[in-house]
Design a protein around this motif. Structure first.
Motif, PDB file in Angstrom:
ATOM      1  N   TYR A 133       0.832  -1.208   0.000  1.00  0.00           N
ATOM      2  CA  TYR A 133       0.000   0.000   0.000  1.00  0.00           C
ATOM      3  C   TYR A 133       0.869   1.261   0.000  1.00  0.00           C
ATOM      4  CZ  TYR A 133      -3.367   3.506   1.424  1.00  0.00           C
ATOM      5  OH  TYR A 133      -4.137   4.645   1.476  1.00  0.00           O
ATOM      6  N   LEU A 134       1.951   1.250   0.758  1.00  0.00           N
ATOM      7  CA  LEU A 134       2.827   2.422   0.821  1.00  0.00           C
ATOM      8  C   LEU A 134       3.562   2.663  -0.496  1.00  0.00           C
ATOM      9  CD1 LEU A 134       4.250   2.087   4.451  1.00  0.00           C
ATOM     10  CD2 LEU A 134       2.521   3.696   3.620  1.00  0.00           C
ATOM     11  N   GLU A 135       3.641   1.668  -1.352  1.00  0.00           N
ATOM     12  CA  GLU A 135       4.288   1.815  -2.658  1.00  0.00           C
ATOM     13  C   GLU A 135       3.325   2.331  -3.726  1.00  0.00           C
ATOM     14  OE1 GLU A 135       7.566   1.407  -3.655  1.00  0.00           O
ATOM     15  OE2 GLU A 135       7.903   1.394  -1.497  1.00  0.00           O
ATOM     16  N   MET A 136       2.019   2.324  -3.461  1.00  0.00           N
ATOM     17  CA  MET A 136       1.038   2.810  -4.433  1.00  0.00           C
ATOM     18  C   MET A 136       1.193   4.315  -4.603  1.00  0.00           C
ATOM     19  SD  MET A 136      -2.228   0.546  -3.187  1.00  0.00           S
ATOM     20  CE  MET A 136      -3.364   1.278  -4.332  1.00  0.00           C
ATOM     21  N   THR A 137       0.922   4.807  -5.829  1.00  0.00           N
ATOM     22  CA  THR A 137       1.117   6.226  -6.114  1.00  0.00           C
ATOM     23  C   THR A 137      -0.199   6.945  -6.404  1.00  0.00           C
ATOM     24  OG1 THR A 137       1.453   5.800  -8.472  1.00  0.00           O
ATOM     25  CG2 THR A 137       3.422   5.837  -7.077  1.00  0.00           C
ATOM     26  N   ASN A 138      -0.160   8.247  -6.173  1.00  0.00           N
ATOM     27  CA  ASN A 138      -1.251   9.154  -6.501  1.00  0.00           C
ATOM     28  C   ASN A 138      -0.629  10.475  -6.944  1.00  0.00           C
ATOM     29  OD1 ASN A 138      -3.825   7.791  -5.827  1.00  0.00           O
ATOM     30  ND2 ASN A 138      -2.920   7.684  -3.784  1.00  0.00           N
ATOM     31  N   GLU A 139      -1.423  11.277  -7.651  1.00  0.00           N
ATOM     32  CA  GLU A 139      -0.962  12.601  -8.062  1.00  0.00           C
ATOM     33  C   GLU A 139      -1.536  13.655  -7.130  1.00  0.00           C
ATOM     34  OE1 GLU A 139      -1.965  13.127 -12.176  1.00  0.00           O
ATOM     35  OE2 GLU A 139      -0.197  11.999 -12.817  1.00  0.00           O
ATOM     36  N   TYR A 140      -0.714  14.654  -6.835  1.00  0.00           N
ATOM     37  CA  TYR A 140      -1.093  15.744  -5.939  1.00  0.00           C
ATOM     38  C   TYR A 140      -0.703  17.065  -6.574  1.00  0.00           C
ATOM     39  CZ  TYR A 140      -1.368  11.896  -2.666  1.00  0.00           C
ATOM     40  OH  TYR A 140      -1.698  10.707  -2.067  1.00  0.00           O
ATOM     41  N   SER A 141      -1.535  18.069  -6.392  1.00  0.00           N
ATOM     42  CA  SER A 141      -1.232  19.414  -6.857  1.00  0.00           C
ATOM     43  C   SER A 141      -0.586  20.151  -5.677  1.00  0.00           C
ATOM     44  CB  SER A 141      -2.518  20.117  -7.302  1.00  0.00           C
ATOM     45  OG  SER A 141      -2.215  21.395  -7.768  1.00  0.00           O
ATOM     46  N   LEU A 142       0.724  20.373  -5.783  1.00  0.00           N
ATOM     47  CA  LEU A 142       1.493  20.924  -4.666  1.00  0.00           C
ATOM     48  C   LEU A 142       2.323  22.122  -5.112  1.00  0.00           C
ATOM     49  CD1 LEU A 142       2.686  17.485  -3.282  1.00  0.00           C
ATOM     50  CD2 LEU A 142       0.894  18.932  -2.307  1.00  0.00           C
ATOM     51  N   LEU A 143       2.671  22.941  -4.140  1.00  0.00           N
ATOM     52  CA  LEU A 143       3.497  24.116  -4.405  1.00  0.00           C
ATOM     53  C   LEU A 143       4.971  23.744  -4.400  1.00  0.00           C
ATOM     54  CD1 LEU A 143       1.734  26.772  -2.143  1.00  0.00           C
ATOM     55  CD2 LEU A 143       1.517  26.480  -4.621  1.00  0.00           C
ATOM     56  N   THR A 144       5.709  24.316  -5.333  1.00  0.00           N
ATOM     57  CA  THR A 144       7.162  24.165  -5.373  1.00  0.00           C
ATOM     58  C   THR A 144       7.785  25.553  -5.246  1.00  0.00           C
ATOM     59  OG1 THR A 144       7.213  24.325  -7.786  1.00  0.00           O
ATOM     60  CG2 THR A 144       7.046  22.110  -6.836  1.00  0.00           C
TER      61      THR A 144
END
Length: 164
Positions: A132-143
């Motif tokens: 489960y910890l290896e599964m990925t998702n996309e996030y809109s984050l500030l850089t």
């Protein structure tokens, strides 16, 4: 400062959020970095809550805690003792067992065999958590710009959140 879509593993989200949470409790290093941390912590809070609720935590596993207690009691029962009956410890505070090693191993093996199903179920939960910890998702984050990071920022945070 830019908002970007970043793909993160669940384990990364957990680590990043916990790192940000620690930073949020301290004085800021600079305004840009502090703002980035604050806003991204807000954005990751819900995902973090879901992740933590789905992963196995042996500290909340009552049956496993009982097993650990019994295992600790065995260590104490077979520990080396001085003339007054006090448990001997090494320089690091660890309990010494040099006289009844074979007896401890036998008792420990018996305890493990009696709790075989519990230990197998725990290992299955750990394996599921790792997947489960290896599964990925996309996030809109500030850089932010590389120059806006403090010198003591964790390299992994710089690697993920730096605009290059």
């Amino acid at each position: 400062m830019e908002e970007k879509t970043i793909t993160l593993k669940n384990g990364q989200v957990k680590g990043i959020y916990e790192y940000f949470a620690r930073i949020l409790q301290k004085d800021g290093k600079n305004a840009v970095f502090s703002y980035m941390v604050y806003k991204n912590a807000e954005k990751l809070a819900e995902a973090y809550g879901k992740i933590v609720s789905k992963i196995y935590n042996e500290n909340t596993d009552v049956a496993f805690q009982e097993f650990k207690k019994k295992a600790s009691e065995l260590v104490i029962a077979y520990a080396d003792r001085d003339e007054q009956g006090n448990i001997k410890r090494d320089d690091n505070g660890q309990i010494l067992i040099t006289e009844q090693i074979a007896e401890l191993r036998e008792a420990d093996n018996k305890l493990a065999e009696e709790n075989k199903e519990l230990l197998e179920a725990r290992q299955t939960k750990i394996n599921e958590t790792m997947k489960y910890l290896e599964m990925t998702n996309e996030y809109s984050l500030l850089t932010i710009k590389l120059s806006d990071f403090p010198n003591d920022a964790a390299p992994v945070i710089v690697g993920i959140f730096a605009e290059v």
